[in-house]
Design an enzyme around this catalytic site. Structure first.
Site, short mmCIF file in Angstrom:
data_model
loop_
_atom_site.label_atom_id
_atom_site.label_comp_id
_atom_site.label_asym_id
_atom_site.label_seq_id
_atom_site.Cartn_x
_atom_site.Cartn_y
_atom_site.Cartn_z
N HIS A 47 -7.35 0.83 -6.42
CA HIS A 47 -7.55 -0.06 -5.28
C HIS A 47 -8.18 -1.36 -5.79
CE1 HIS A 47 -7.80 -1.37 -1.28
NE2 HIS A 47 -8.65 -0.52 -0.76
N ARG A 107 -13.43 -9.01 1.22
CA ARG A 107 -12.00 -8.76 0.98
C ARG A 107 -11.20 -10.01 1.36
NH1 ARG A 107 -10.03 -3.53 1.22
NH2 ARG A 107 -8.08 -4.57 0.64
N GLN A 138 -10.05 -3.96 -3.50
CA GLN A 138 -11.36 -3.49 -3.03
C GLN A 138 -12.45 -3.81 -4.06
OE1 GLN A 138 -12.15 -1.88 -0.03
NE2 GLN A 138 -14.21 -2.38 -0.74
N CYS A 194 -16.32 1.47 0.38
CA CYS A 194 -15.15 0.64 0.70
C CYS A 194 -14.79 0.70 2.18
CB CYS A 194 -13.97 1.06 -0.15
SG CYS A 194 -13.45 2.76 0.14
N ARG A 242 0.88 -1.18 0.00
CA ARG A 242 0.00 0.00 0.00
C ARG A 242 0.91 1.22 0.00
NH1 ARG A 242 -5.32 1.28 3.53
NH2 ARG A 242 -6.07 -0.08 1.86
N ASP A 302 -17.19 7.30 -1.55
CA ASP A 302 -15.97 7.10 -0.75
C ASP A 302 -15.68 8.44 -0.07
OD1 ASP A 302 -13.57 6.12 0.29
OD2 ASP A 302 -12.51 6.16 -1.62
#
Ligand code: CP
Ligand code: NVA
Length: 306
Positions: A131, A288, A134, A260, A104, A220
């Protein structure tokens, strides 16, 4: 044979995602039955975090343990990366010692540079641009609740960030449409989003127009990690881009709400929506775990057929 990486969603084909989703179903089902499945008992995952995380860290760590493997978690500030060791040197060293890496970080260019010097598969656990883990989990969640996503319409309300870009790549891969509504100045940049074209999305000035009769509404945070200096300005600019009850009522009656997480109730989403009956945010978070277990299995063992 060249090492496969998962640096953005379009690194995999639709057929490969169909395989991953079939494996996710099987792996999830075994997990729910407490039926151990430990094909990665001799493998090690290294995770490098240059930004905060809860879901990504727990899902990868728990997932690798459940598959029988080991995990090493590195936070930038505790490693030589935090003292300026070149990313390619770090890649060369770490990937002689472990079997798979999740990173990340900030710019996509950093993870691409790491992957270029890696002997093992590299997974994008979020960059400024994308991402993919996700959205792999989100598409799986949609399919679990509603079936095939082909031909459906998803409304993206808010910032055209890493999660938005990845939804747009998913629209091209899985052949659905996205209605995007961002405040002026925050529009999608197709090249940065890594899109083949603009056929799978439409931009709307008015968020209420964007959500009319859609199958999914998603959003988001207004300020993503790395953009904290813009927070006050963004709070003003995004004020009218909150997903609220009126927006949910304008969508299809059975429309899903997705996010998310982490979420800011009262900013990008109203509490009545995220905590309401159409919200599937906890399923997204759980999936996930299951989708990433299928991903690690695929990257390390290839196409397992059971
Ligand atoms: N959705 C997501 O990636 O959450 P974390 O930042 O907690 O990992
Ligand atoms: N867009 C958000 C997602 C967090 C999971 C961020 O990058 O901070």
């Amino acid at each position: 044979m060249a090492v496969r990486h998962f640096l953005q969603l379009k690194d995999f084909t639709r057929a490969e995602f169909e395989h991953l989703f079939a494996r996710t179903r099987a792996i999830k089902d075994r997990f729910k039955r407490y039926d151990p499945y430990r094909p990665l008992h001799d493998r090690t995952l290294a995770m490098v975090f240059e930004k905060h995380s809860t879901r990504t860290r727990v899902s990868f760590e728990a997932g690798m343990h459940q598959l029988g493997g080991s995990v090493i978690t590195l936070m930038t500030r505790d490693t030589q990366l935090g003292r300026g060791e070149p990313i390619e040197d770090v890649a060369k060293v770490i990937t002689r010692m472990v079997d798979i890496v999740m990173i990340r970080t900030f710019e996509q260019a950093i993870i691409e540079q790491f992957a270029a010097h890696s002997r093992v598969p590299v997974i994008n656990g979020l960059t400024n641009e994308y991402h993919p883990c996700q959205i792999m989990g989100d598409i799986y969640t949609y399919i679990e609740h509603r079936g095939d996503i082909r031909g459906k319409t998803v409304a993206w309300i808010g910032d055209s960030n890493n999660v938005c870009n990845t939804w747009l790549q998913a629209a091209e891969l899985f052949d659905f449409n996205v209605h995007v509504s961002t405040p002026p100045g925050y529009e999608v940049e197709p090249e940065r989003a890594g899109l083949y074209g603009t056929d799978h999305y439409e931009e709307f000035e008015d968020p209420m127009e964007a959500v009319k009769d859609v199958d999914v509404i998603t959003t988001d945070v207004w300020t993503s990690m790395g953009f904290e200096a813009e927070d006050a300005e963004r709070k003003r600019d995004f004020e009218d881009w909150q997903v609220d009850g009126d927006m949910m009522r304008a969508a299809k009656k059975d429309a899903l709400f997705m996010h998310c997480l982490p979420a800011h109730r009262g900013e990008e989403v109203a509490a009545e929506v995220i905590d309401g009956p159409n919200s599937v945010v906890w399923d997204e978070a759980e999936n996930r775990l299951h989708t990433q277990k299928a991903l690690m299995e695929f990257l390390l063992l290839g196409k397992v057929e059971e």
